[in-house]
Design a protein around this motif. Structure first.
Motif, PDB file in Angstrom:
ATOM      1  N   ASP A 260       0.852  -1.190   0.000  1.00  0.00           N
ATOM      2  CA  ASP A 260       0.000   0.000   0.000  1.00  0.00           C
ATOM      3  C   ASP A 260       0.891   1.244   0.000  1.00  0.00           C
ATOM      4  OD1 ASP A 260      -1.635   2.197   0.744  1.00  0.00           O
ATOM      5  OD2 ASP A 260      -3.064   0.840   1.708  1.00  0.00           O
ATOM      6  N   SER A 261       0.872   1.987  -1.075  1.00  0.00           N
ATOM      7  CA  SER A 261       1.750   3.160  -1.205  1.00  0.00           C
ATOM      8  C   SER A 261       1.416   4.223  -0.160  1.00  0.00           C
ATOM      9  CB  SER A 261       1.655   3.760  -2.609  1.00  0.00           C
ATOM     10  OG  SER A 261       0.327   4.178  -2.890  1.00  0.00           O
TER      11      SER A 261
ATOM     12  N   LEU B  22       4.062   6.020   6.938  1.00  0.00           N
ATOM     13  CA  LEU B  22       5.030   5.484   7.899  1.00  0.00           C
ATOM     14  C   LEU B  22       6.415   6.063   7.664  1.00  0.00           C
ATOM     15  CD1 LEU B  22       3.986   1.734   8.170  1.00  0.00           C
ATOM     16  CD2 LEU B  22       3.511   3.593   9.762  1.00  0.00           C
ATOM     17  N   SER B  23       6.770   6.271   6.419  1.00  0.00           N
ATOM     18  CA  SER B  23       8.080   6.858   6.113  1.00  0.00           C
ATOM     19  C   SER B  23       8.196   8.249   6.700  1.00  0.00           C
ATOM     20  CB  SER B  23       8.303   6.894   4.599  1.00  0.00           C
ATOM     21  OG  SER B  23       8.393   5.597   4.061  1.00  0.00           O
TER      22      SER B  23
ATOM     23  N   PHE C 125       9.703  -0.555   0.295  1.00  0.00           N
ATOM     24  CA  PHE C 125       9.527  -1.456  -0.846  1.00  0.00           C
ATOM     25  C   PHE C 125       8.057  -1.840  -0.970  1.00  0.00           C
ATOM     26  CE2 PHE C 125      13.672  -1.996   1.056  1.00  0.00           C
ATOM     27  CZ  PHE C 125      14.537  -1.899  -0.021  1.00  0.00           C
ATOM     28  N   GLY C 126       7.611  -1.987  -2.221  1.00  0.00           N
ATOM     29  CA  GLY C 126       6.224  -2.335  -2.467  1.00  0.00           C
ATOM     30  C   GLY C 126       5.946  -3.815  -2.471  1.00  0.00           C
ATOM     31  N   SER C 127       6.995  -4.621  -2.401  1.00  0.00           N
ATOM     32  CA  SER C 127       6.803  -6.073  -2.401  1.00  0.00           C
ATOM     33  C   SER C 127       7.982  -6.759  -1.718  1.00  0.00           C
ATOM     34  CB  SER C 127       6.666  -6.602  -3.827  1.00  0.00           C
ATOM     35  OG  SER C 127       7.909  -6.524  -4.508  1.00  0.00           O
TER      36      SER C 127
ATOM     37  N   LEU D 121      12.787  -4.584  10.309  1.00  0.00           N
ATOM     38  CA  LEU D 121      11.952  -4.749   9.120  1.00  0.00           C
ATOM     39  C   LEU D 121      10.495  -4.597   9.524  1.00  0.00           C
ATOM     40  CD1 LEU D 121      11.430  -5.512   6.165  1.00  0.00           C
ATOM     41  CD2 LEU D 121      11.617  -7.929   6.836  1.00  0.00           C
ATOM     42  N   LEU D 122       9.838  -3.544   9.004  1.00  0.00           N
ATOM     43  CA  LEU D 122       8.395  -3.388   9.168  1.00  0.00           C
ATOM     44  C   LEU D 122       7.745  -4.110   8.003  1.00  0.00           C
ATOM     45  CD1 LEU D 122       7.922   0.372  10.179  1.00  0.00           C
ATOM     46  CD2 LEU D 122       8.104  -1.627  11.644  1.00  0.00           C
ATOM     47  N   LEU D 123       6.952  -5.104   8.301  1.00  0.00           N
ATOM     48  CA  LEU D 123       6.514  -6.023   7.249  1.00  0.00           C
ATOM     49  C   LEU D 123       5.002  -6.234   7.283  1.00  0.00           C
ATOM     50  CD1 LEU D 123       7.265  -8.030   5.018  1.00  0.00           C
ATOM     51  CD2 LEU D 123       7.789  -9.700   6.802  1.00  0.00           C
ATOM     52  N   ASP D 124       4.360  -5.934   6.141  1.00  0.00           N
ATOM     53  CA  ASP D 124       2.939  -6.186   5.991  1.00  0.00           C
ATOM     54  C   ASP D 124       2.711  -7.691   5.854  1.00  0.00           C
ATOM     55  OD1 ASP D 124       0.232  -5.722   5.637  1.00  0.00           O
ATOM     56  OD2 ASP D 124       0.417  -5.387   3.485  1.00  0.00           O
TER      57      ASP D 124
END
Length: 210
Positions: free
Chosen positions: A12-13, A19-20, A33-35, A51-54
């Motif tokens: 999600d951009s 968050l950035s 990163f988007g993926s 690492l913040l990870l969806d």
């Protein structure tokens, strides 16, 4: 001082941008990163401090990326972010080493607390790895007989027993023992045992290997 780098993976951009901004306002450098595939292509996992990870992403999802990193031996502190997590998913992530599992929209203070914990863990892991590498290098400088003596010493055997087992004089064992302490930079028997544990547990090195 160098900025701590936070790696962020979310498809999600809007989330990435929000968050950035937050993390940069707190003094962190952010690489977004988007993926998961983009992250894997661009980063050395062993250098990632947090690492913040969806969780839910097209292609490689968050849990699969965690599994891939774990299989590679990379000790990456992960803070999971999800819009629809459940208890089994949370348990799986934490059991696999995740620092925290936060639900979107995430509270800023909770996120920053989790990030600090992850960064602290990364720092501790780095120090342990450095000490392990130093111990490994020192261990490799021991002679085969000194390795045998070290193995016996950390097993708690007295010099007299070690001498009998090795077919050597007790005075000779004392000399080898002193050399082992010096070469391994151990200040005491307790210190030597801790160093030996670090080598065997972290590097899978056999103390009896010639």
């Amino acid at each position: 001082m160098e900025q701590t780098i936070i790696h962020l993976v979310d498809d999600d951009s809007w989330v990435r941008e929000a968050l950035s901004r937050l993390l940069r306002s707190e003094g962190y450098e952010v690489r977004a990163f988007g993926s998961a595939a983009d992250f894997l292509d661009s980063c050395l996992a062993g250098e990632v401090e947090c690492l913040l990870l969806d969780i839910a992403m097209p292609g490689i999802d968050g849990l699969e990326l965690q599994r891939l990193l774990n299989r590679s031996g990379a000790m990456v502190p992960i803070v999971f972010l999800t819009g629809h997590g459940d208890i089994p998913m949370t348990v799986q992530a934490v059991k696999s080493g995740a620092v925290d599992f936060l639900t979107k929209p995430v509270d800023d203070s909770e996120l920053l607390r989790a990030i600090k914990q992850a960064v602290d863990e990364a720092s501790s892991t780095r120090k342990i790895r450095e000490k392990t590498n130093q111990a490994n290098a020192r261990f490799n400088q021991l002679t085969p007989r000194e390795k045998e003596v070290m193995a016996a010493v950390v097993a708690g055997k007295p010099n007299k027993i070690i001498a009998a087992e090795l077919g050597a004089r007790e005075q000779t064992v004392k000399v080898h023992r002193g050399r082992v302490m010096t070469k391994m930079a151990a200040e005491s028997l307790v210190d030597l045992v801790r160093i030996a544990d670090r080598i065997t547990m972290m590097k899978s090195i056999s103390l009896t290997e010639a």
